[in-house]
Structures are given as structure tokens and as C-alpha cells.
Design a protein around this motif. Sequence first.
Motif, PDB file in Angstrom:
ATOM      1  N   HIS A   2       0.831  -1.212   0.000  1.00 19.57           N
ATOM      2  CA  HIS A   2       0.000   0.000   0.000  1.00 19.57           C
ATOM      3  C   HIS A   2       0.864   1.260   0.000  1.00 19.57           C
ATOM      4  CE1 HIS A   2      -3.130   2.861   1.167  1.00 19.57           C
ATOM      5  NE2 HIS A   2      -2.347   3.246   2.157  1.00 19.57           N
TER       6      HIS A   2
ATOM      7  N   LEU B  92     -11.107  -3.409  -4.064  1.00 16.42           N
ATOM      8  CA  LEU B  92     -11.945  -3.084  -2.910  1.00 16.42           C
ATOM      9  C   LEU B  92     -12.665  -4.321  -2.390  1.00 16.42           C
ATOM     10  CD1 LEU B  92     -13.324  -1.104  -0.980  1.00 16.42           C
ATOM     11  CD2 LEU B  92     -14.995  -0.616  -2.777  1.00 16.42           C
TER      12      LEU B  92
ATOM     13  N   GLU C 117     -10.216  -6.577  -0.620  1.00 16.10           N
ATOM     14  CA  GLU C 117      -9.866  -6.003   0.682  1.00 16.10           C
ATOM     15  C   GLU C 117     -10.963  -6.275   1.715  1.00 16.10           C
ATOM     16  OE1 GLU C 117      -7.241  -4.655   1.836  1.00 16.10           O
ATOM     17  OE2 GLU C 117      -6.162  -3.454   0.364  1.00 16.10           O
ATOM     18  N   LEU C 118     -12.215  -6.111   1.320  1.00 11.61           N
ATOM     19  CA  LEU C 118     -13.323  -6.356   2.237  1.00 11.61           C
ATOM     20  C   LEU C 118     -13.378  -7.827   2.655  1.00 11.61           C
ATOM     21  CD1 LEU C 118     -16.075  -4.168   0.517  1.00 11.61           C
ATOM     22  CD2 LEU C 118     -14.960  -3.713   2.716  1.00 11.61           C
TER      23      LEU C 118
ATOM     24  N   SER D 275     -10.445  -8.505   5.036  1.00 15.50           N
ATOM     25  CA  SER D 275     -10.569  -7.815   6.322  1.00 15.50           C
ATOM     26  C   SER D 275     -11.458  -8.593   7.293  1.00 15.50           C
ATOM     27  CB  SER D 275     -11.131  -6.407   6.123  1.00 15.50           C
ATOM     28  OG  SER D 275     -12.493  -6.450   5.722  1.00 15.50           O
ATOM     29  N   ARG D 276     -12.406  -9.378   6.763  1.00 23.91           N
ATOM     30  CA  ARG D 276     -13.236 -10.204   7.637  1.00 23.91           C
ATOM     31  C   ARG D 276     -12.415 -11.269   8.350  1.00 23.91           C
ATOM     32  NH1 ARG D 276     -18.217 -11.348   3.393  1.00 23.91           N
ATOM     33  NH2 ARG D 276     -18.928  -9.168   3.203  1.00 23.91           N
TER      34      ARG D 276
ATOM     35  N   PRO E  28      -8.084  -2.443   8.701  1.00 26.44           N
ATOM     36  CA  PRO E  28      -8.899  -1.367   8.118  1.00 26.44           C
ATOM     37  C   PRO E  28      -8.836  -1.387   6.604  1.00 26.44           C
ATOM     38  CG  PRO E  28      -6.851  -0.491   9.017  1.00 26.44           C
ATOM     39  CD  PRO E  28      -6.919  -1.931   9.439  1.00 26.44           C
ATOM     40  N   VAL E  29      -9.931  -0.949   5.961  1.00 29.13           N
ATOM     41  CA  VAL E  29     -10.032  -1.080   4.514  1.00 29.13           C
ATOM     42  C   VAL E  29     -10.335   0.248   3.832  1.00 29.13           C
ATOM     43  CG1 VAL E  29     -11.397  -2.087   2.648  1.00 29.13           C
ATOM     44  CG2 VAL E  29     -10.703  -3.504   4.563  1.00 29.13           C
ATOM     45  N   VAL E  30     -11.419   0.909   4.256  1.00 31.91           N
ATOM     46  CA  VAL E  30     -11.978   2.027   3.495  1.00 31.91           C
ATOM     47  C   VAL E  30     -10.956   3.139   3.285  1.00 31.91           C
ATOM     48  CG1 VAL E  30     -13.762   3.804   3.435  1.00 31.91           C
ATOM     49  CG2 VAL E  30     -14.319   1.486   4.233  1.00 31.91           C
ATOM     50  N   ARG E  31     -10.276   3.562   4.364  1.00 32.20           N
ATOM     51  CA  ARG E  31      -9.334   4.672   4.246  1.00 32.20           C
ATOM     52  C   ARG E  31      -8.216   4.344   3.264  1.00 32.20           C
ATOM     53  NH1 ARG E  31      -4.567   6.175   6.679  1.00 32.20           N
ATOM     54  NH2 ARG E  31      -4.574   4.355   8.052  1.00 32.20           N
TER      55      ARG E  31
ATOM     56  N   CYS F 154      -8.232   2.126   0.714  1.00 28.40           N
ATOM     57  CA  CYS F 154      -8.708   2.009  -0.669  1.00 28.40           C
ATOM     58  C   CYS F 154      -9.071   3.367  -1.261  1.00 28.40           C
ATOM     59  CB  CYS F 154      -9.911   1.060  -0.728  1.00 28.40           C
ATOM     60  SG  CYS F 154      -9.491  -0.662  -0.390  1.00 28.40           S
ATOM     61  N   VAL F 155      -9.700   4.221  -0.463  1.00 23.82           N
ATOM     62  CA  VAL F 155     -10.077   5.548  -0.956  1.00 23.82           C
ATOM     63  C   VAL F 155      -8.822   6.358  -1.282  1.00 23.82           C
ATOM     64  CG1 VAL F 155     -11.121   7.753  -0.307  1.00 23.82           C
ATOM     65  CG2 VAL F 155     -12.315   5.611   0.173  1.00 23.82           C
TER      66      VAL F 155
END
Length: 476
Positions: free
Chosen positions: A302, A404, A407-408, A411-412, A417-420, A422-423
Motif C-alpha cells: 500500500h 476493494l 480487501e473487504l 478484512s473479515r 482497516p479497509v476504506v481509508r 482504498c479511498v
Amino acid sequence: MTSIFSTEERGGITGNLAYAVIAQGIGLLSSILTSLVLPKFLGVEDYAYWQLFLLYSSYSGFALLGLNDGIYLRLGGKRYFEVDHGELKAQQCVVAASQLLVAACCLAAVLAAGFEPYRALVLALCVLFGLLTNLTQCLRYVFQCTNLTRISSLADLFSKGLFVAFMATVLLMGVDSSLPFIAGYIACQVVAFLYVLACARSTLCAKAAFGGVLRTCAADVRAGLKVMVAYYADSLIVGFTRMLTDWHLGLTAFGKLSLSFSLTNFVLGFIGQVSMVAFPVLKRLDAEGRREKYLTIRLLLHTALPCAYLLYVPAKLVLGLWLPAYGESLVYLALTMPLCVYSCKANLLFNTYLKMGRREGTLCLVNVAAMVLNAALALASIVGLASVELATCGIVTSVALRDLVFELIMSRRFGNPVVRFCVAEALVTAGFMAASWFLGAWSWPVVLLMLAVYLWSDRDGVRLVMTKARRRLGRA
């Protein structure tokens, strides 16, 4: 010299990775020659035929129906001496018979299709190359999954190294036709095939155990088919756009677009070698070890991968001087470079971990969904609007959304953390594409500023990268 034919594990992950890096270095040289030197001497149409051969021969693995991937999953983590060589020999006999039959059918179809003569010849050579590749792949996968990846790397080293020497010789002779290069490429694959056969002598000399071999093959196909579909769905995200360009916009447009994709394949080829080495080692770790490695690798990727965007402007300027006839291809490179970021992460991280967790169904479903989305976008862009630029943006959109979803899913399992993340990656990618497309060489300071903000917001990742680098330098 005989050590290169040995099937004993030696050198550990460092030694295997060293072989992979050397093989990829030769492969990189081969790619440089085919992507940057070959178009300089062949001309647009002949180079397009060369790319046509590479494109269609890359899908020859469909004929295996995932059997090689099934072997990889079934034997992954075992030692080579633990493999039932009698059963494996019987399975290879079944593979050989089936591939000869498929090749004969494909060749008949090519001859009956009524293509113009040179295209028909190129497609027939694709069939021959595919037969050789498929016969090699099943045994190579056995070596890869039993931590003998150096054998697979050496096979690449022999084929690519010989092809580099062959290509240099033919270019010095002033040849300006694609046919000798295609024939030489096939001949070098024959050498790799013979080397793998020599390394597999314990299997070839074993007494074939045909009892239950069809059931074993069927089980491997059931397990591997999902991985195969996932792999080719991933490949067709780009491949379908290239095929549509050839069919709808012509061979010249296809050749120019293909050059930009071949440049991004440098990085993807290296990542494929690294993931090949990593799979058997990671699979031997316990659950906590796998989780720790996943989080570390993910943070490293990343942080480091988006920095590749800084290479676009220098590469465009240098390549523009070398290949003035392909200026349009270098403009497309601004739109294809994000594939390096997203596909590297997918190949090294998500594919490896989903295979280890035997979640090939999930891998298949996500890749097929991304392929379908891109196919729809490519049809609308190329057939509807005759725009290769929009089609290339569609490819990046598809792989970003796939990233995305992966990643989701991960993450399970690992709770990261994912959203931050990927955005932030998506914003940098979109900013790079827009700046590079509209500003050209003047985009470099804009991209540098975006990356500075991106890295500042990811200080933990930067510290991790610096720590790893210092440790490596300290050991050196």
C-alpha cells in the motif's frame, strides 16, 4: 552442472527468490527487447502480428481445464519425495493425450476458418506453442508447489535467455519479419520443456499407476477449474479490450495499444515470480504467522506501489525519443500504469492467500465479476464510441473495484482497516491518470505533491518500509 537437475530442496526462500530474480532479470531483458527494440525494427504491422501471437498463445492454458492448478492445490506444501510418482506419471500421460487431441481440433478449426494466410499461420503457431506450454506446465507446477521453484525459474531462464541471444542475432542480421521471432520463441520453449522433463526423471521412470487416475484428474479439474477461471478472467480484463481493438479498430491500433500493456507487464512478471516463491513457504506457516505476514506485506504494498507513478514522465520522455512511431502508445501508458498498482497487490497478496485458504471459488467469482464489468465497459467504449482511451479507463475502474472487494473479504479474516486505504489509493490513481493525460510531462510535480500527501497520511507504512530497508542493508 548436474545440480541444476537436482530435486533436493536447497537454499530456502532466499535461494529460491534469487533464482526467481535472476530468471526475471533475463525475462525483463527479453521483455525490453520485444517491447522496445522489436517495434523499432519490425514496423507497426509486423509488430502487431507478434503481439497477436503472444496474446492468443497466452490463453492456451484453457485446454488444461485447471488440472495444473488442481495439482498445485493438492500437492502444495508437500516435499517432492512425498509425491506419488507412479500416480503423477499416469496423470501426465492423460494430460499429454488430451492436449494432443485439443491441439489437433484447434488446428483444424484455424485451417477451416478462412483467415488470410499469414494470420492463419500465426494462429497455427499459437496452437503449437500452446501444446508445448501445457505439457510443460503440469510438471512445473509440481516443482513450484513442492518448494522446488528454482527448477521452474531455471526453465524460464533457459527459454528467455536463449530467446534473448536468438533475438539479438536475428536483429543484427537485419530481419524485419515477425515469423522468425515467433519460430525462435517456440524453439526456446522446446528447450524449457526438455529441461523440465530431465528434472522430472524420477516421475518419468516410475511405473505408471493408472488405477483411479481419471478420478484423480477429475478431482484436480474440479478444484483447479475455479483457479483457472479466476486467472483467465483476470487476464481477460485486459485481453478482451485488446481483442476488441483488433476486431473493431484494426491491427495497427491493436499493435499500438499492446505496446503500452507490454510495458506494464515488466512489473507484473516479477511479482508473479515472487508470489510463486512465497506460496509454499507461507502455506507452511501457522494461522498467526500467516496473519502477521499478510498485514506486513499489505502495508508495504500500500505504501510503496503508488510511488511507481513517478516513473511515468521519465519513461515517456525516454521512450518517446526511442520509438517516435509509438507516441500514441506512450500516452496510453498514463492510463495503464495503475494496473501495476492494483494487479501487483492482487497477484502477490489476495491470490496467494485465497489459494492457501482454499477459497478458489471466491477468487473465481470476484475475477469473473470484474471481467464481466470490464467487458461491458469495453463494448460500450470501443464498439459504441470507438474510444480506446475510455476502454482503458474501464480496465482501471474494474481492477480498482475488484481490489476493494478483495480487501473487504480479507478484512473479515484479518480485521484490518479497509476504506481509508482504498479511498486514498483510488484518489491518487485518479489524480495521476488525469494529470498525466492532460498535463503530459508537466504532470510530474503534481503527482509528486499528491504522493507526498499520500505518504504523509500513511506514516506507519513509511516507517515500516524504512525499517525493512535498513534491516536488509544491515544484513548486506
